[in-house]
Design a protein around this motif. Sequence first.
Motif, PDB file in Angstrom:
ATOM      1  N   LEU A  14      56.549  57.654  60.766  1.00  0.00           N
ATOM      2  CA  LEU A  14      58.001  57.530  60.736  1.00  0.00           C
ATOM      3  C   LEU A  14      58.622  58.479  59.721  1.00  0.00           C
ATOM      4  O   LEU A  14      59.648  59.080  59.966  1.00  0.00           O
ATOM      5  CB  LEU A  14      58.401  56.086  60.408  1.00  0.00           C
ATOM      6  CG  LEU A  14      59.912  55.804  60.326  1.00  0.00           C
ATOM      7  CD1 LEU A  14      60.566  56.073  61.679  1.00  0.00           C
ATOM      8  CD2 LEU A  14      60.158  54.384  59.884  1.00  0.00           C
ATOM      9  N   TRP A  15      57.991  58.660  58.579  1.00  0.00           N
ATOM     10  CA  TRP A  15      58.560  59.499  57.518  1.00  0.00           C
ATOM     11  C   TRP A  15      58.221  60.969  57.690  1.00  0.00           C
ATOM     12  O   TRP A  15      58.491  61.767  56.804  1.00  0.00           O
ATOM     13  CB  TRP A  15      58.112  58.990  56.155  1.00  0.00           C
ATOM     14  CG  TRP A  15      58.381  57.535  56.018  1.00  0.00           C
ATOM     15  CD1 TRP A  15      57.463  56.542  55.889  1.00  0.00           C
ATOM     16  CD2 TRP A  15      59.649  56.883  56.065  1.00  0.00           C
ATOM     17  NE1 TRP A  15      58.083  55.323  55.843  1.00  0.00           N
ATOM     18  CE2 TRP A  15      59.425  55.509  55.946  1.00  0.00           C
ATOM     19  CE3 TRP A  15      60.965  57.335  56.207  1.00  0.00           C
ATOM     20  CZ2 TRP A  15      60.456  54.581  55.956  1.00  0.00           C
ATOM     21  CZ3 TRP A  15      61.996  56.403  56.215  1.00  0.00           C
ATOM     22  CH2 TRP A  15      61.737  55.044  56.081  1.00  0.00           C
ATOM     23  N   CYS A  17      59.715  63.107  59.404  1.00  0.00           N
ATOM     24  CA  CYS A  17      60.921  63.646  60.055  1.00  0.00           C
ATOM     25  C   CYS A  17      61.016  65.167  59.981  1.00  0.00           C
ATOM     26  O   CYS A  17      61.536  65.795  60.885  1.00  0.00           O
ATOM     27  CB  CYS A  17      62.179  63.062  59.419  1.00  0.00           C
ATOM     28  SG  CYS A  17      62.293  61.284  59.474  1.00  0.00           S
ATOM     29  N   ILE A  86      64.378  49.728  63.117  1.00  0.00           N
ATOM     30  CA  ILE A  86      64.139  51.169  62.944  1.00  0.00           C
ATOM     31  C   ILE A  86      65.283  51.962  63.564  1.00  0.00           C
ATOM     32  O   ILE A  86      65.791  52.919  62.970  1.00  0.00           O
ATOM     33  CB  ILE A  86      62.799  51.598  63.584  1.00  0.00           C
ATOM     34  CG1 ILE A  86      61.624  50.984  62.836  1.00  0.00           C
ATOM     35  CG2 ILE A  86      62.671  53.120  63.642  1.00  0.00           C
ATOM     36  CD1 ILE A  86      61.454  51.446  61.409  1.00  0.00           C
ATOM     37  N   CYS A  89      68.470  51.341  61.199  1.00  0.00           N
ATOM     38  CA  CYS A  89      68.381  51.726  59.787  1.00  0.00           C
ATOM     39  C   CYS A  89      67.876  53.152  59.571  1.00  0.00           C
ATOM     40  O   CYS A  89      68.236  53.794  58.577  1.00  0.00           O
ATOM     41  CB  CYS A  89      67.480  50.756  59.041  1.00  0.00           C
ATOM     42  SG  CYS A  89      68.123  49.070  59.042  1.00  0.00           S
ATOM     43  N   PHE A  90      67.024  53.630  60.450  1.00  0.00           N
ATOM     44  CA  PHE A  90      66.448  54.973  60.327  1.00  0.00           C
ATOM     45  C   PHE A  90      66.525  55.690  61.675  1.00  0.00           C
ATOM     46  O   PHE A  90      65.501  56.112  62.221  1.00  0.00           O
ATOM     47  CB  PHE A  90      64.980  54.892  59.886  1.00  0.00           C
ATOM     48  CG  PHE A  90      64.757  54.022  58.690  1.00  0.00           C
ATOM     49  CD1 PHE A  90      65.097  54.464  57.422  1.00  0.00           C
ATOM     50  CD2 PHE A  90      64.218  52.758  58.827  1.00  0.00           C
ATOM     51  CE1 PHE A  90      64.893  53.658  56.320  1.00  0.00           C
ATOM     52  CE2 PHE A  90      64.002  51.943  57.730  1.00  0.00           C
ATOM     53  CZ  PHE A  90      64.347  52.393  56.473  1.00  0.00           C
ATOM     54  N   CYS A  93      64.985  59.457  61.977  1.00  0.00           N
ATOM     55  CA  CYS A  93      63.525  59.453  61.801  1.00  0.00           C
ATOM     56  C   CYS A  93      62.843  58.784  62.985  1.00  0.00           C
ATOM     57  O   CYS A  93      61.799  59.236  63.451  1.00  0.00           O
ATOM     58  CB  CYS A  93      63.141  58.750  60.503  1.00  0.00           C
ATOM     59  SG  CYS A  93      63.541  59.698  59.031  1.00  0.00           S
TER      60      CYS A  93
END
Length: 112
Positions: A14-15, A17, A86, A89-90, A93
């Motif tokens: 996920l991180w 990006c 997800i 909030c993100f 990403c």
Amino acid sequence: KQWYQRRVRGKTPLWGCFDDIGACVITYFLPCVTSGKVAESVGLDCLLYGILSVTPIVYGYFRAKVRQEVAKKNGIDESFIFSFVISCCFPLCGILQERSQTGVDPMEIFRD
């Protein structure tokens, strides 16, 4: 399988990006393009889901729905609630993670 375990299998977490800076820039400025192409890759309507992914109030639900389809297609066990969190909030990403999982190239629209 969980989304956060993807690094072990050689995929983007996920991180991750910024792993593909071109896709990152396109997704930042035109999230509907990447989101629509991801939806299309799992058999959903590109235009409809591209537009819904940037529509206030409903985008979280429809992004989560696409995320669930990507997870199902790849044998990843993820609850709808987690997908929704997800997606809300993100969102960028999450879209980029799904793009990586499906192999979608948002830059292809500029090559035609």
